[in-house]
Design an enzyme around this catalytic site. Sequence first.
Site: not given
Length: 625
Positions: A15, A190, A212
């Site tokens: 990530d 993501e 998010d």
Amino acid sequence: MQIDFGTTNRVIGIDLGTTNSLAAFMDLTGPKIIPGSDGDKLVPSVVSINPRLPNRDREGVGALTSGEIVVGNAARELLLTQPERTVYSVKRLMGRGLEDIQEELKLFPFHIAPGSEAVLQLQLGDRTYTPPEISAFVLRQLKQNAEAYFGEPVTQAVITVPAYFNDAQRQATKDAGRIAGLDVLRLVNEPTAASLAYGLDKRENGIVAVYDLGGGTFDISILKLHDGIFEVLATNGDTHLGGDDIDNLLLRIALEDVQSEWGEDLSRDSEGVQRLRRAVIQAKERLSFVPFTFIELEYHGNKYHREIKRDLFDKLILPIVNRTLGPCRNCIKDAGVTVDQIDEVVMVGGSTRIPLVLSAVENLFRAAPHTELNPDEVVALGAAVQAGILSGEVQDKLLLDVTPLSLGIEIMGGVVSKLIHRNSTIPASATETFTTGVDGQRNVLIHVVQGERELVIDNRSLARFDLKDIDPMPAGFARIEVRFLIDANGILNVTARDVRTGAEHSVDVKPSYGLTDEQVEKMIQDSVEKAEQDFEERQVREARVEADTILAAVEKARRHDAYFELSDEERAAIDKAVNELLLVYHADDHNLIKQKIEQLNQVTHKLAENMMNTAVRGALKGTKI
Ligand code: ADP
Ligand code: MG
């Protein structure tokens, strides 16, 4: 001595965040985070370049040595002492041109190198670095952490990107991986990764919302899941909304407190501010778990100690939390779903640990979101699941992604012809045949664009290239086959082929991320302007071809008996019309040329009739012989 580590096809999941980055891997029981040597799992996405030591240069160590590049927590400390050499939030710059990031740049202490119009370069000390190079330092740190953890080299990775990242931003992320010595097997969105971490791909089908809220960005995505395929229905968000806003708010209050308690304006003392910021962040993060805590600072013999209760905190941050709700509603609307149709809500990003954020999301979606996994780890964990699929550790999983925007090429009139439509599952390919617009054209400009609008100018320009050496043909005869291929990472490859000669010109589309928006815009504008010019030019040329034909026919007719049967006035009229046509022949005005051709046609009408010469008559009417 060469150490043989044996063969391994280990693939790690990464990530690469705006604020924090981290890596994970898949073992038999599931995805696990790879800790750094300091035990920390998160690596702050901050890179600082120390000044080079002159004696190193003298020794001829040209390459950067490890002492010069500082990454992560240590780099974050250097934001204080060498801000102009320390880069954070580089993700915001990835795949962007100078014009794209004017607003961002105002917030950054580091400088852009002169001459960055072509390729964005950051000036850090006496060297320049591109955003992918900076990101590569973060990736290299994660790679090293993984190698230390496994005791073997790690060369393959899956990296996550925001769902809204365009081709250039994805390509830049892949470049960063390559620079770091990682073979990037796949880029994964993501929100898709977060869904994978929760095993949502096991559902037959359903609608998933991924909320998010990270350090500096807010993203909301709505995905549709069908038969193991995640389709991005819509994305929305705010590129400047996150934990940083909360930190700034608390910092301002704390600075006012300090001012009234110490009678000192700490805001002018950058070290003091930085330390107070640290204290504020710690308090904020604790407050997610306890009903009250303290903001504490000891600095130059002074003490600041302030209690902060959850109630007050919630009141303070409510406007910030509420700013996430509008984009959520718009996203739901854009996705064409209702709140009730959303089956799962996934929480991602460190800031979703804040209880008020959780309850706001619960209220909006009328459902309990997934919070079982650490929200700042969930994306990396999902990347590891995808990595496991690719390395063969996880079987019976088919994972596909979709392309978020349509891709096409510019055709006549500045209009886009779409080859691959948005939401096509990738890998995807499409082939279409085009032709030339001008006689004898030897080159065609292939202009690749991305977006949903009809006109090129309203879309994003991705790449342009010339297909050269095509067989010159009258307009409309050449057959140019254009093939688009999006690989599993969402990266585009364009091939153009002249069908007639069979010559294939395979061109790797280099996304125009080095270009500024201004340049791109100018290029687009130029192309539209040139298209008009070309069209005008073509009409003038056609008129001249027509004039040549009639002048030749008249010339020929002058030797014909019928010509001498005309009256003097009639012959004078023809001479006059010929002269007038010759006078305008080189003017760039097809209307004027056409007008004089018509005049000559009229005065030679009788001559043509008399000649009964079909060929000449045909010629006089402007038909090509
Ligand atoms: P990004 O995706 O932007 O790289 P993260 O998902 O790692 O960032 O989120 C970082 C943000 O999360 C920071 O603002 C950090 O202060 C915040 N954060 C982390 N833990 C907590 C917590 N316990 N409570 C509130 N905020 C937190
Ligand atoms: Mg993130």
